[in-house]
Design a protein around this motif. Structure first.
Motif, PDB file in Angstrom:
ATOM      1  N   ASP A 109     -16.486  58.803 -51.864  1.00 28.34           N
ATOM      2  CA  ASP A 109     -16.506  60.134 -52.137  1.00 28.34           C
ATOM      3  C   ASP A 109     -17.347  61.047 -51.408  1.00 28.34           C
ATOM      4  OD1 ASP A 109     -18.340  59.428 -53.845  1.00 28.34           O
ATOM      5  OD2 ASP A 109     -17.847  61.144 -55.171  1.00 28.34           O
ATOM      6  N   ARG A 110     -18.025  60.355 -50.705  1.00 32.39           N
ATOM      7  CA  ARG A 110     -19.080  60.897 -49.716  1.00 32.39           C
ATOM      8  C   ARG A 110     -18.758  60.850 -48.277  1.00 32.39           C
ATOM      9  NH1 ARG A 110     -23.818  62.570 -52.623  1.00 32.39           N
ATOM     10  NH2 ARG A 110     -24.113  61.402 -54.589  1.00 32.39           N
ATOM     11  N   THR A 111     -19.072  61.591 -47.283  1.00 36.78           N
ATOM     12  CA  THR A 111     -18.704  61.635 -45.906  1.00 36.78           C
ATOM     13  C   THR A 111     -20.087  61.719 -45.233  1.00 36.78           C
ATOM     14  OG1 THR A 111     -16.817  62.984 -46.184  1.00 36.78           O
ATOM     15  CG2 THR A 111     -17.783  62.901 -44.073  1.00 36.78           C
ATOM     16  N   LEU A 112     -20.299  60.576 -44.230  1.00 38.39           N
ATOM     17  CA  LEU A 112     -21.483  60.376 -43.397  1.00 38.39           C
ATOM     18  C   LEU A 112     -21.733  61.379 -42.373  1.00 38.39           C
ATOM     19  CD1 LEU A 112     -24.132  58.896 -43.035  1.00 38.39           C
ATOM     20  CD2 LEU A 112     -22.708  57.376 -41.888  1.00 38.39           C
ATOM     21  N   TYR A 113     -22.630  62.197 -42.274  1.00 40.15           N
ATOM     22  CA  TYR A 113     -22.961  63.181 -41.479  1.00 40.15           C
ATOM     23  C   TYR A 113     -24.158  62.646 -40.670  1.00 40.15           C
ATOM     24  CZ  TYR A 113     -19.527  66.584 -42.699  1.00 40.15           C
ATOM     25  OH  TYR A 113     -18.195  67.137 -42.696  1.00 40.15           O
ATOM     26  N   LEU A 114     -24.507  62.996 -39.220  1.00 37.73           N
ATOM     27  CA  LEU A 114     -25.647  62.912 -38.416  1.00 37.73           C
ATOM     28  C   LEU A 114     -26.352  64.231 -38.330  1.00 37.73           C
ATOM     29  CD1 LEU A 114     -27.821  60.988 -36.925  1.00 37.73           C
ATOM     30  CD2 LEU A 114     -26.304  61.346 -34.948  1.00 37.73           C
ATOM     31  N   ALA A 115     -27.524  64.475 -38.692  1.00 38.64           N
ATOM     32  CA  ALA A 115     -28.148  65.830 -38.530  1.00 38.64           C
ATOM     33  C   ALA A 115     -28.831  66.055 -37.024  1.00 38.64           C
ATOM     34  CB  ALA A 115     -29.184  66.114 -39.776  1.00 38.64           C
ATOM     35  N   ILE A 116     -28.667  66.898 -36.268  1.00 36.64           N
ATOM     36  CA  ILE A 116     -29.129  66.866 -34.959  1.00 36.64           C
ATOM     37  C   ILE A 116     -29.759  68.495 -34.848  1.00 36.64           C
ATOM     38  CG2 ILE A 116     -28.646  66.935 -32.416  1.00 36.64           C
ATOM     39  CD1 ILE A 116     -27.903  64.323 -33.668  1.00 36.64           C
ATOM     40  N   PRO A 117     -31.075  68.261 -34.388  1.00 33.32           N
ATOM     41  CA  PRO A 117     -31.468  69.884 -34.038  1.00 33.32           C
ATOM     42  C   PRO A 117     -30.731  70.562 -32.765  1.00 33.32           C
ATOM     43  CG  PRO A 117     -33.310  68.056 -34.134  1.00 33.32           C
ATOM     44  CD  PRO A 117     -32.030  67.359 -33.976  1.00 33.32           C
ATOM     45  N   LEU A 118     -30.838  71.787 -32.986  1.00 37.62           N
ATOM     46  CA  LEU A 118     -29.924  72.750 -32.269  1.00 37.62           C
ATOM     47  C   LEU A 118     -30.040  72.470 -30.666  1.00 37.62           C
ATOM     48  CD1 LEU A 118     -27.713  74.788 -31.706  1.00 37.62           C
ATOM     49  CD2 LEU A 118     -29.443  76.519 -32.132  1.00 37.62           C
ATOM     50  N   ASP A 119     -31.519  72.413 -30.274  1.00 42.00           N
ATOM     51  CA  ASP A 119     -31.890  72.285 -28.902  1.00 42.00           C
ATOM     52  C   ASP A 119     -31.480  70.695 -28.383  1.00 42.00           C
ATOM     53  OD1 ASP A 119     -33.735  71.021 -30.798  1.00 42.00           O
ATOM     54  OD2 ASP A 119     -35.387  71.188 -29.095  1.00 42.00           O
ATOM     55  N   VAL A 120     -31.583  69.705 -29.146  1.00 42.45           N
ATOM     56  CA  VAL A 120     -30.933  68.409 -28.809  1.00 42.45           C
ATOM     57  C   VAL A 120     -29.806  68.263 -28.737  1.00 42.45           C
ATOM     58  CG1 VAL A 120     -31.092  65.989 -29.523  1.00 42.45           C
ATOM     59  CG2 VAL A 120     -33.218  67.429 -29.904  1.00 42.45           C
ATOM     60  N   TYR A 121     -28.880  68.932 -29.557  1.00 44.53           N
ATOM     61  CA  TYR A 121     -27.473  69.106 -29.275  1.00 44.53           C
ATOM     62  C   TYR A 121     -27.010  69.743 -27.939  1.00 44.53           C
ATOM     63  CZ  TYR A 121     -22.459  70.002 -30.230  1.00 44.53           C
ATOM     64  OH  TYR A 121     -21.288  70.041 -30.108  1.00 44.53           O
ATOM     65  N   ASN A 122     -27.750  70.907 -27.854  1.00 43.14           N
ATOM     66  CA  ASN A 122     -27.307  71.699 -26.473  1.00 43.14           C
ATOM     67  C   ASN A 122     -27.757  71.047 -25.071  1.00 43.14           C
ATOM     68  OD1 ASN A 122     -26.257  73.849 -27.970  1.00 43.14           O
ATOM     69  ND2 ASN A 122     -28.092  74.989 -28.404  1.00 43.14           N
ATOM     70  N   GLU A 123     -28.890  70.048 -25.246  1.00 41.62           N
ATOM     71  CA  GLU A 123     -29.361  69.539 -24.120  1.00 41.62           C
ATOM     72  C   GLU A 123     -28.651  68.185 -23.882  1.00 41.62           C
ATOM     73  OE1 GLU A 123     -33.541  69.464 -24.043  1.00 41.62           O
ATOM     74  OE2 GLU A 123     -33.529  71.670 -24.649  1.00 41.62           O
ATOM     75  N   PHE A 124     -28.142  67.506 -25.002  1.00 44.03           N
ATOM     76  CA  PHE A 124     -27.686  65.955 -24.897  1.00 44.03           C
ATOM     77  C   PHE A 124     -26.248  65.863 -25.273  1.00 44.03           C
ATOM     78  CE2 PHE A 124     -27.625  61.688 -26.435  1.00 44.03           C
ATOM     79  CZ  PHE A 124     -27.540  61.133 -25.364  1.00 44.03           C
ATOM     80  N   PHE A 125     -26.124  66.477 -26.617  1.00 40.80           N
ATOM     81  CA  PHE A 125     -24.672  66.090 -27.195  1.00 40.80           C
ATOM     82  C   PHE A 125     -23.472  66.658 -26.676  1.00 40.80           C
ATOM     83  CE2 PHE A 125     -27.765  64.042 -30.163  1.00 40.80           C
ATOM     84  CZ  PHE A 125     -26.862  63.050 -30.554  1.00 40.80           C
ATOM     85  N   THR A 126     -23.992  67.653 -25.752  1.00 39.91           N
ATOM     86  CA  THR A 126     -22.809  68.350 -24.896  1.00 39.91           C
ATOM     87  C   THR A 126     -22.322  68.031 -23.891  1.00 39.91           C
ATOM     88  OG1 THR A 126     -24.401  70.187 -23.965  1.00 39.91           O
ATOM     89  CG2 THR A 126     -23.373  70.890 -26.280  1.00 39.91           C
ATOM     90  N   LEU A 127     -23.003  66.848 -23.305  1.00 39.60           N
ATOM     91  CA  LEU A 127     -22.502  66.358 -22.137  1.00 39.60           C
ATOM     92  C   LEU A 127     -21.348  65.581 -22.265  1.00 39.60           C
ATOM     93  CD1 LEU A 127     -25.937  64.434 -21.458  1.00 39.60           C
ATOM     94  CD2 LEU A 127     -24.938  66.369 -20.115  1.00 39.60           C
ATOM     95  N   PRO A 128     -20.511  65.775 -21.351  1.00 40.43           N
ATOM     96  CA  PRO A 128     -18.952  65.062 -21.533  1.00 40.43           C
ATOM     97  C   PRO A 128     -18.781  63.571 -22.010  1.00 40.43           C
ATOM     98  CG  PRO A 128     -19.202  66.314 -19.455  1.00 40.43           C
ATOM     99  CD  PRO A 128     -20.895  66.341 -19.974  1.00 40.43           C
ATOM    100  N   PHE A 129     -19.828  62.780 -21.378  1.00 34.10           N
ATOM    101  CA  PHE A 129     -19.585  61.733 -21.854  1.00 34.10           C
ATOM    102  C   PHE A 129     -20.096  61.513 -23.471  1.00 34.10           C
ATOM    103  CE2 PHE A 129     -22.046  57.653 -22.762  1.00 34.10           C
ATOM    104  CZ  PHE A 129     -21.016  56.532 -22.985  1.00 34.10           C
ATOM    105  N   ILE A 130     -21.129  61.862 -23.729  1.00 31.82           N
ATOM    106  CA  ILE A 130     -21.566  62.071 -25.254  1.00 31.82           C
ATOM    107  C   ILE A 130     -20.589  62.547 -26.125  1.00 31.82           C
ATOM    108  CG2 ILE A 130     -23.226  62.629 -26.905  1.00 31.82           C
ATOM    109  CD1 ILE A 130     -24.154  60.513 -24.741  1.00 31.82           C
ATOM    110  N   GLN A 131     -19.841  63.712 -25.703  1.00 36.58           N
ATOM    111  CA  GLN A 131     -18.782  64.247 -26.479  1.00 36.58           C
ATOM    112  C   GLN A 131     -17.638  63.276 -26.785  1.00 36.58           C
ATOM    113  OE1 GLN A 131     -18.188  67.410 -27.812  1.00 36.58           O
ATOM    114  NE2 GLN A 131     -20.398  67.370 -27.961  1.00 36.58           N
ATOM    115  N   SER A 132     -17.270  62.605 -25.527  1.00 32.03           N
ATOM    116  CA  SER A 132     -16.150  61.831 -25.744  1.00 32.03           C
ATOM    117  C   SER A 132     -16.530  60.460 -26.853  1.00 32.03           C
ATOM    118  CB  SER A 132     -15.756  60.888 -24.363  1.00 32.03           C
ATOM    119  OG  SER A 132     -16.899  60.268 -23.751  1.00 32.03           O
ATOM    120  N   VAL A 133     -17.847  60.008 -26.886  1.00 35.65           N
ATOM    121  CA  VAL A 133     -18.299  58.991 -27.544  1.00 35.65           C
ATOM    122  C   VAL A 133     -18.186  59.582 -29.200  1.00 35.65           C
ATOM    123  CG1 VAL A 133     -20.358  57.694 -28.399  1.00 35.65           C
ATOM    124  CG2 VAL A 133     -20.004  57.660 -25.988  1.00 35.65           C
ATOM    125  N   ILE A 134     -18.509  60.901 -29.305  1.00 31.00           N
ATOM    126  CA  ILE A 134     -18.438  61.447 -30.693  1.00 31.00           C
ATOM    127  C   ILE A 134     -16.850  61.523 -31.269  1.00 31.00           C
ATOM    128  CG2 ILE A 134     -18.578  63.694 -31.917  1.00 31.00           C
ATOM    129  CD1 ILE A 134     -21.442  64.155 -30.139  1.00 31.00           C
TER     130      ILE A 134
END
Length: 111
Positions: free
Chosen positions: A64-89
């Motif tokens: 009944d729980r959902t797993l989330y990964l917490a990411i700092p905003l600056d790390v998200y903006n600099e790394f997690f917005t890259l197209p390749f990373i977005q496709s992996v997500i």
């Protein structure tokens, strides 16, 4: 039990500001009666929370729980917005909590 990482308290405060009630800090899981497991949204232990009947945590041990990964905003903006990373997500159906570590607030739930 592992030590808290540097993001733990900031994520915890951000969740509380967003209306979540912290239920376990950390959430201790015993798998198969043998393995002790501690998981944190930051990486080392589990921070479990609930809001409006929804729960976040380790999905397999407590379905009944959902797993989330917490990411700092600056790390998200600099790394997690890259197209390749977005496709992996997207392919992995990874759920993220993007939070501002300075203001200790949730910036975005993804998706």
């Amino acid at each position: 039990m592992a030590a808290k990482d540097i993001f733990h308290d900031g994520v915890k405060t951000a969740l509380q500001k967003d209306g979540w009630t912290i239920t376990d800090d950390p959430l201790h899981l015993r798998l198969s009666g043998v393995i002790d497991l501690y998981i944190d949204l930051g990486a080392e232990k589990l921070l479990a929370a609930q809001k409006e009947g929804k729960k976040i945590a380790l999905e397999d041990a407590e379905p009944d729980r959902t797993l989330y990964l917490a990411i700092p905003l600056d790390v998200y903006n600099e790394f997690f917005t890259l197209p390749f990373i977005q496709s992996v997500i997207l392919r992995s159906q990874l759920k993220l909590i993007i939070y501002d570590p300075i203001r200790e607030e949730i910036a975005q739930w993804h998706p």
